[in-house]
Motif scaffolding. Structure first.
Motif, PDB file in Angstrom:
ATOM      1  N   GLU A 182       0.827  -1.202   0.000  1.00  0.00           N
ATOM      2  CA  GLU A 182       0.000   0.000   0.000  1.00  0.00           C
ATOM      3  C   GLU A 182       0.866   1.259   0.000  1.00  0.00           C
ATOM      4  O   GLU A 182       0.586   2.226  -0.707  1.00  0.00           O
ATOM      5  CB  GLU A 182      -0.923   0.000   1.218  1.00  0.00           C
ATOM      6  N   GLU A 183       1.928   1.239   0.795  1.00  0.00           N
ATOM      7  CA  GLU A 183       2.834   2.393   0.832  1.00  0.00           C
ATOM      8  C   GLU A 183       3.616   2.506  -0.480  1.00  0.00           C
ATOM      9  O   GLU A 183       3.864   3.610  -0.967  1.00  0.00           O
ATOM     10  CB  GLU A 183       3.793   2.284   2.013  1.00  0.00           C
ATOM     11  N   GLN A 184       3.998   1.370  -1.059  1.00  0.00           N
ATOM     12  CA  GLN A 184       4.655   1.389  -2.366  1.00  0.00           C
ATOM     13  C   GLN A 184       3.767   2.102  -3.383  1.00  0.00           C
ATOM     14  O   GLN A 184       4.223   2.959  -4.141  1.00  0.00           O
ATOM     15  CB  GLN A 184       4.909  -0.045  -2.854  1.00  0.00           C
ATOM     16  N   ARG A 185       2.506   1.715  -3.390  1.00  0.00           N
ATOM     17  CA  ARG A 185       1.551   2.298  -4.341  1.00  0.00           C
ATOM     18  C   ARG A 185       1.437   3.802  -4.147  1.00  0.00           C
ATOM     19  O   ARG A 185       1.433   4.562  -5.119  1.00  0.00           O
ATOM     20  CB  ARG A 185       0.178   1.644  -4.174  1.00  0.00           C
ATOM     21  N   LYS A 186       1.360   4.242  -2.890  1.00  0.00           N
ATOM     22  CA  LYS A 186       1.199   5.668  -2.609  1.00  0.00           C
ATOM     23  C   LYS A 186       2.439   6.464  -3.038  1.00  0.00           C
ATOM     24  O   LYS A 186       2.320   7.586  -3.542  1.00  0.00           O
ATOM     25  CB  LYS A 186       0.917   5.879  -1.124  1.00  0.00           C
ATOM     26  N   ILE A 187       3.618   5.896  -2.825  1.00  0.00           N
ATOM     27  CA  ILE A 187       4.855   6.568  -3.232  1.00  0.00           C
ATOM     28  C   ILE A 187       4.884   6.765  -4.745  1.00  0.00           C
ATOM     29  O   ILE A 187       5.140   7.859  -5.250  1.00  0.00           O
ATOM     30  CB  ILE A 187       6.091   5.750  -2.789  1.00  0.00           C
ATOM     31  N   LEU A 188       4.606   5.693  -5.483  1.00  0.00           N
ATOM     32  CA  LEU A 188       4.651   5.757  -6.942  1.00  0.00           C
ATOM     33  C   LEU A 188       3.547   6.655  -7.498  1.00  0.00           C
ATOM     34  O   LEU A 188       3.762   7.408  -8.447  1.00  0.00           O
ATOM     35  CB  LEU A 188       4.525   4.345  -7.528  1.00  0.00           C
ATOM     36  N   GLU A 189       2.380   6.571  -6.886  1.00  0.00           N
ATOM     37  CA  GLU A 189       1.261   7.389  -7.358  1.00  0.00           C
ATOM     38  C   GLU A 189       1.524   8.866  -7.123  1.00  0.00           C
ATOM     39  O   GLU A 189       1.218   9.712  -7.974  1.00  0.00           O
ATOM     40  CB  GLU A 189      -0.030   6.964  -6.652  1.00  0.00           C
ATOM     41  N   ALA A 190       2.104   9.201  -5.965  1.00  0.00           N
ATOM     42  CA  ALA A 190       2.400  10.603  -5.654  1.00  0.00           C
ATOM     43  C   ALA A 190       3.420  11.167  -6.644  1.00  0.00           C
ATOM     44  O   ALA A 190       3.276  12.296  -7.135  1.00  0.00           O
ATOM     45  CB  ALA A 190       2.919  10.722  -4.221  1.00  0.00           C
ATOM     46  N   ALA A 191       4.458  10.387  -6.944  1.00  0.00           N
ATOM     47  CA  ALA A 191       5.470  10.835  -7.905  1.00  0.00           C
ATOM     48  C   ALA A 191       4.855  10.996  -9.291  1.00  0.00           C
ATOM     49  O   ALA A 191       5.128  11.971 -10.004  1.00  0.00           O
ATOM     50  CB  ALA A 191       6.626   9.832  -7.960  1.00  0.00           C
ATOM     51  N   GLN A 192       4.016  10.047  -9.654  1.00  0.00           N
ATOM     52  CA  GLN A 192       3.349  10.116 -10.960  1.00  0.00           C
ATOM     53  C   GLN A 192       2.508  11.383 -11.079  1.00  0.00           C
ATOM     54  O   GLN A 192       2.558  12.076 -12.099  1.00  0.00           O
ATOM     55  CB  GLN A 192       2.453   8.896 -11.142  1.00  0.00           C
ATOM     56  N   MET A 193       1.743  11.699 -10.063  1.00  0.00           N
ATOM     57  CA  MET A 193       0.873  12.873 -10.114  1.00  0.00           C
ATOM     58  C   MET A 193       1.676  14.161 -10.229  1.00  0.00           C
ATOM     59  O   MET A 193       1.273  15.104 -10.915  1.00  0.00           O
ATOM     60  CB  MET A 193      -0.030  12.921  -8.865  1.00  0.00           C
ATOM     61  N   GLN A 194       2.819  14.209  -9.563  1.00  0.00           N
ATOM     62  CA  GLN A 194       3.677  15.385  -9.651  1.00  0.00           C
ATOM     63  C   GLN A 194       4.204  15.577 -11.070  1.00  0.00           C
ATOM     64  O   GLN A 194       4.249  16.690 -11.603  1.00  0.00           O
ATOM     65  CB  GLN A 194       4.855  15.259  -8.675  1.00  0.00           C
ATOM     66  N   ILE A 195       4.598  14.481 -11.696  1.00  0.00           N
ATOM     67  CA  ILE A 195       5.114  14.554 -13.066  1.00  0.00           C
ATOM     68  C   ILE A 195       4.012  14.955 -14.032  1.00  0.00           C
ATOM     69  O   ILE A 195       4.208  15.808 -14.910  1.00  0.00           O
ATOM     70  CB  ILE A 195       5.730  13.207 -13.482  1.00  0.00           C
ATOM     71  N   LEU A 196       2.838  14.355 -13.881  1.00  0.00           N
ATOM     72  CA  LEU A 196       1.729  14.685 -14.766  1.00  0.00           C
ATOM     73  C   LEU A 196       1.312  16.141 -14.602  1.00  0.00           C
ATOM     74  O   LEU A 196       0.938  16.809 -15.568  1.00  0.00           O
ATOM     75  CB  LEU A 196       0.546  13.755 -14.500  1.00  0.00           C
ATOM     76  N   HIS A 197       1.397  16.651 -13.376  1.00  0.00           N
ATOM     77  CA  HIS A 197       1.102  18.063 -13.123  1.00  0.00           C
ATOM     78  C   HIS A 197       2.098  18.941 -13.878  1.00  0.00           C
ATOM     79  O   HIS A 197       1.725  19.961 -14.471  1.00  0.00           O
ATOM     80  CB  HIS A 197       1.164  18.354 -11.623  1.00  0.00           C
ATOM     81  N   MET A 198       3.377  18.549 -13.872  1.00  0.00           N
ATOM     82  CA  MET A 198       4.396  19.286 -14.625  1.00  0.00           C
ATOM     83  C   MET A 198       4.080  19.311 -16.114  1.00  0.00           C
ATOM     84  O   MET A 198       4.365  20.284 -16.808  1.00  0.00           O
ATOM     85  CB  MET A 198       5.762  18.625 -14.447  1.00  0.00           C
ATOM     86  N   LEU A 199       3.494  18.212 -16.601  1.00  0.00           N
ATOM     87  CA  LEU A 199       3.166  18.112 -18.021  1.00  0.00           C
ATOM     88  C   LEU A 199       1.832  18.754 -18.358  1.00  0.00           C
ATOM     89  O   LEU A 199       1.425  18.799 -19.520  1.00  0.00           O
ATOM     90  CB  LEU A 199       3.141  16.632 -18.447  1.00  0.00           C
ATOM     91  N   GLY A 200       1.139  19.248 -17.316  1.00  0.00           N
ATOM     92  CA  GLY A 200      -0.146  19.890 -17.549  1.00  0.00           C
ATOM     93  C   GLY A 200      -1.292  18.922 -17.793  1.00  0.00           C
ATOM     94  O   GLY A 200      -2.288  19.276 -18.436  1.00  0.00           O
ATOM     95  N   VAL A 201      -1.158  17.699 -17.281  1.00  0.00           N
ATOM     96  CA  VAL A 201      -2.198  16.685 -17.464  1.00  0.00           C
ATOM     97  C   VAL A 201      -2.978  16.539 -16.168  1.00  0.00           C
ATOM     98  O   VAL A 201      -2.394  16.311 -15.090  1.00  0.00           O
ATOM     99  CB  VAL A 201      -1.572  15.320 -17.837  1.00  0.00           C
ATOM    100  N   SER A 202      -4.294  16.616 -16.248  1.00  0.00           N
ATOM    101  CA  SER A 202      -5.135  16.478 -15.059  1.00  0.00           C
ATOM    102  C   SER A 202      -5.512  15.028 -14.850  1.00  0.00           C
ATOM    103  O   SER A 202      -5.393  14.197 -15.752  1.00  0.00           O
ATOM    104  CB  SER A 202      -6.414  17.306 -15.215  1.00  0.00           C
ATOM    105  N   ASN A 203      -6.011  14.710 -13.669  1.00  0.00           N
ATOM    106  CA  ASN A 203      -6.470  13.351 -13.372  1.00  0.00           C
ATOM    107  C   ASN A 203      -7.602  12.952 -14.312  1.00  0.00           C
ATOM    108  O   ASN A 203      -7.703  11.808 -14.748  1.00  0.00           O
ATOM    109  CB  ASN A 203      -6.953  13.266 -11.920  1.00  0.00           C
ATOM    110  N   THR A 204      -8.464  13.910 -14.642  1.00  0.00           N
ATOM    111  CA  THR A 204      -9.591  13.626 -15.536  1.00  0.00           C
ATOM    112  C   THR A 204      -9.108  13.242 -16.928  1.00  0.00           C
ATOM    113  O   THR A 204      -9.559  12.284 -17.519  1.00  0.00           O
ATOM    114  CB  THR A 204     -10.525  14.852 -15.637  1.00  0.00           C
TER     115      THR A 204
END
Length: 208
Positions: A182-204
């Motif tokens: 569960e913690e592995q998933r949260k670490i990877l997901e948090a990093a992914q969201m930060q990168i996608l935010h940099m690229l201007g991609v929303s969760n939607t």
């Protein structure tokens, strides 16, 4: 009767295939020649007929990872923001990374961070530089098309590529060291969201 060239080539390929898979899963220091030869279903003594050392095999394995690398295909694929985000979302599943049958050069970064071996360290740097260069090329192209939320500036793009790689590699290295899934998933997901935010991609946008 001496073995034919074809037989020797096939034996070498078996060793290389086994080594590439083991190195990509566990890293250079955590794989022995004995384990490699067992995976190749060959005797330990046959190893030195094909490779001078474990280091020589690792170098050959590194070249092998460059062939058909998923990362290389993603970065060189269709010119779209969605395609680039696939590079990021691919790393969300840690189990997929560990069990990949076709490891890419990024596995050297994930497994060998901090390794001071004189053979491994230059390959780590080469892997980093290759991936950074591929990311820069893709980001520059997308920036020219006004598909990224920052200007088309080589210095800015280079820094973005550095941040993306650092987040990806750092997140995977830390996640692999944490036993709780569960913690592995949260670490990877948090990093992914930060990168996608940099690229201007929303969760939607990511889910559509």
């Amino acid at each position: 009767m001496p073995y034919s060239r074809e037989h020797k080539a096939k034996s070498r390929e078996r060793i290389l295939t086994a080594a590439t898979e083991l190195f990509s899963r566990f890293g250079f220091d955590n794989v022995s020649i004995t384990e490699i030869m067992q995976a190749a279903k060959m005797t330990h003594g046959a190893f030195y007929s094909h490779f001078e050392s474990k280091e020589a095999l690792f170098k050959a394995s590194f070249v092998e990872t460059l062939k058909g690398s998923r990362t290389s295909r993603l970065v060189k694929g269709p010119l779209s923001l969605k395609h680039l985000t696939a590079l990021v979302t691919h790393y969300w599943n840690l189990r997929e990374l560990e069990n990949s049958n076709k490891p890419g050069p990024e596995m050297v970064l994930f497994n060998e961070a901090g390794n001071q071996n004189t053979c491994v360290k230059p390959l780590f740097e080469e892997s980093y530089n290759n991936l950074k260069r591929m990311l820069e090329i893709r980001l520059l192209a997308l920036s020219k098309l006004k598909l990224l939320p920052y200007e088309n500036n080589r210095n800015i793009i280079a820094d973005k590529a550095r941040v993306i790689l650092s987040l990806l590699v750092g997140a995977v290295v830390v996640a692999k060291s944490i036993p709780r899934e569960e913690e592995q998933r949260k670490i990877l997901e948090a990093a992914q969201m930060q990168i996608l935010h940099m690229l201007g991609v929303s969760n939607t946008e990511l889910t559509h």
